[in-house]
Motif scaffolding. Sequence first.
Motif, PDB file in Angstrom:
ATOM      1  N   GLY A   1      51.112  37.384  36.831  1.00 41.29           N
ATOM      2  CA  GLY A   1      49.888  38.045  36.396  1.00 41.29           C
ATOM      3  C   GLY A   1      48.660  37.500  37.090  1.00 41.29           C
ATOM      4  O   GLY A   1      47.809  38.263  37.552  1.00 41.29           O
ATOM      5  N   LEU A   2      48.538  36.201  37.186  1.00 40.32           N
ATOM      6  CA  LEU A   2      47.372  35.602  37.843  1.00 40.32           C
ATOM      7  C   LEU A   2      47.310  35.970  39.322  1.00 40.32           C
ATOM      8  O   LEU A   2      46.234  36.157  39.879  1.00 40.32           O
ATOM      9  N   ALA A   3      48.476  36.064  39.952  1.00 46.95           N
ATOM     10  CA  ALA A   3      48.511  36.408  41.374  1.00 46.95           C
ATOM     11  C   ALA A   3      48.556  37.917  41.596  1.00 46.95           C
ATOM     12  O   ALA A   3      48.495  38.355  42.741  1.00 46.95           O
ATOM     13  N   CYS A   4      48.680  38.708  40.513  1.00 44.38           N
ATOM     14  CA  CYS A   4      48.809  40.177  40.607  1.00 44.38           C
ATOM     15  C   CYS A   4      49.982  40.538  41.510  1.00 44.38           C
ATOM     16  O   CYS A   4      49.845  41.324  42.457  1.00 44.38           O
TER      17      CYS A   4
ATOM     18  N   THR B   1      33.623  40.822  37.765  1.00 40.87           N
ATOM     19  CA  THR B   1      34.416  40.049  36.817  1.00 40.87           C
ATOM     20  C   THR B   1      35.338  40.958  36.009  1.00 40.87           C
ATOM     21  O   THR B   1      36.484  40.613  35.751  1.00 40.87           O
TER      22      THR B   1
ATOM     23  N   LEU C   1      52.931  34.594  33.597  1.00 39.10           N
ATOM     24  CA  LEU C   1      51.583  34.087  33.831  1.00 39.10           C
ATOM     25  C   LEU C   1      51.297  33.938  35.329  1.00 39.10           C
ATOM     26  O   LEU C   1      50.239  34.348  35.816  1.00 39.10           O
ATOM     27  N   ALA C   2      52.274  33.397  36.061  1.00 35.03           N
ATOM     28  CA  ALA C   2      52.086  33.228  37.508  1.00 35.03           C
ATOM     29  C   ALA C   2      52.002  34.576  38.201  1.00 35.03           C
ATOM     30  O   ALA C   2      51.139  34.796  39.059  1.00 35.03           O
TER      31      ALA C   2
ATOM     32  N   TRP D   1      38.323  42.026  38.220  1.00 38.99           N
ATOM     33  CA  TRP D   1      39.267  40.920  38.381  1.00 38.99           C
ATOM     34  C   TRP D   1      40.049  40.676  37.082  1.00 38.99           C
ATOM     35  O   TRP D   1      41.278  40.538  37.099  1.00 38.99           O
ATOM     36  N   MET D   2      39.328  40.648  35.952  1.00 39.86           N
ATOM     37  CA  MET D   2      40.013  40.396  34.680  1.00 39.86           C
ATOM     38  C   MET D   2      40.949  41.538  34.316  1.00 39.86           C
ATOM     39  O   MET D   2      42.031  41.295  33.764  1.00 39.86           O
TER      40      MET D   2
ATOM     41  N   THR E   1      49.581  40.738  34.004  1.00 39.68           N
ATOM     42  CA  THR E   1      50.256  39.837  33.066  1.00 39.68           C
ATOM     43  C   THR E   1      51.011  40.622  32.006  1.00 39.68           C
ATOM     44  O   THR E   1      52.153  40.291  31.672  1.00 39.68           O
TER      45      THR E   1
ATOM     46  N   VAL F   1      44.165  41.114  36.415  1.00 45.36           N
ATOM     47  CA  VAL F   1      44.994  40.004  35.935  1.00 45.36           C
ATOM     48  C   VAL F   1      45.622  40.343  34.580  1.00 45.36           C
ATOM     49  O   VAL F   1      46.822  40.111  34.366  1.00 45.36           O
TER      50      VAL F   1
END
Length: 122
Positions: free
Chosen positions: A13-16, A96, A10-11, A99-100, A107, A103
Amino acid sequence: MPAGPAASPLAAGLACRCPQCAAAPLYRGPFSLSVADRCASCGLDLKSHEEGDGPAVLVILVLGFLLVTLALWIDAAFSPPWWVHLIIWPPAVGLTGLWMLRVAKATLIAMQFRHRRHDFDA
Ligand SMILES: [Zn+2]
């Protein structure tokens, strides 16, 4: 087997970030959806990932529901002229969605790395 502990999916993935070290970017550029061939920090081979259509399907379903709901609510609440929708929604969907997608793809690659590490060793 790659050395070192895997970062939290998760970390990472969120930070790519790289799924192994989370120190280097996963993508080739800040607005790119192309995964780098190797991690610039730990050297992990990132070419062997295979996320398929999973991230795109997830983003289409979630983003479509959210933005259509928001567009309908704005139209019902404020009744703006049609050109306001034309100005607001294309950039909202594009930015959006990008960005999605970044991520979701990062992830899924990080989860793949955690559960199928042998595929990254080739
Ligand atoms: Zn790395």
